[in-house]
Scaffold this active site. Sequence first.
Site, PDB file in Angstrom:
ATOM      1  N   HIS A  41      25.754  -1.475  14.967  1.00 33.48           N
ATOM      2  CA  HIS A  41      25.307  -2.868  14.985  1.00 33.48           C
ATOM      3  C   HIS A  41      25.304  -3.307  16.441  1.00 33.48           C
ATOM      4  CE1 HIS A  41      25.026  -7.167  14.035  1.00 33.48           C
ATOM      5  NE2 HIS A  41      26.000  -7.354  14.920  1.00 33.48           N
ATOM      6  N   CYS A 115      19.272  -5.321  12.962  1.00 30.99           N
ATOM      7  CA  CYS A 115      19.843  -6.056  14.085  1.00 30.99           C
ATOM      8  C   CYS A 115      19.422  -5.467  15.427  1.00 30.99           C
ATOM      9  CB  CYS A 115      21.364  -6.068  13.976  1.00 30.99           C
ATOM     10  SG  CYS A 115      22.103  -4.404  13.932  1.00 30.99           S
TER      11      CYS A 115
END
Length: 236
Positions: A41, A115
């Site tokens: 992430h 993301c």
Amino acid sequence: MTEVILHVYDVTNSGNDKTNNTILQINKIFKDGIGLGGIFHSAVQVYGEDEWSFGFCEHGTGVFSCPATKNPMYTYRETIKLGKTSFSIYKVNQILRELSREWPGQSYDLLSKNCNHFCDEFCERLGVQKLPGWVNRLAHAGDAAVEIAGNTAYRFRQAKSEIVSASKVACRYLAGVASSNSAVGPESPGNSGRGNPRFQGTWFKNLISTGAKPPASSEMEKRDEVVVKQAGLTFN
């Protein structure tokens, strides 16, 4: 000018300790060991103490912020400086408002709109370098695999269409042979070496798969079926 900083996390939000440990091991081997990448992430920090990223939600924007390096859902890994933006804080806020409209939470996709893709676009608009390739490499590889699978399916359908078209041509050819044989007669010397048209029709029937019968949607196809029936060739 202000520094644009990327914060990278190991994705450890599965809710299962065994799965989270497996992900950590994957990242250790594939990123730390051989430098290929892993399951990460990412978030971008520019002006202030917060980082900005993107995630799934059922309603509204998927763009969100939290204190830098403190996202409670993941395990912080490292920070990477991407360069400096010349934009003012006012301009950066304007970019974030635009991205908030363009990145609704329901549009999140693990392979094509995650993301890391968001951070890439955010950095591009800020005028700094994009994420290092290893951050999102597994998603890119997975997206490529989906594209390849899709292309393969398309090519299979295209090949099937070509087979059906070829079968129509063969039908007309065999029907022509049968008509010629009927005109000359079974014992005529002109018929030698051609074989029995009914046998040829049976052989062709066994050659093509069930369901490959050409659809009778056009007048040409209907005429083909009539000719084939007259020649004694069946494809049922």
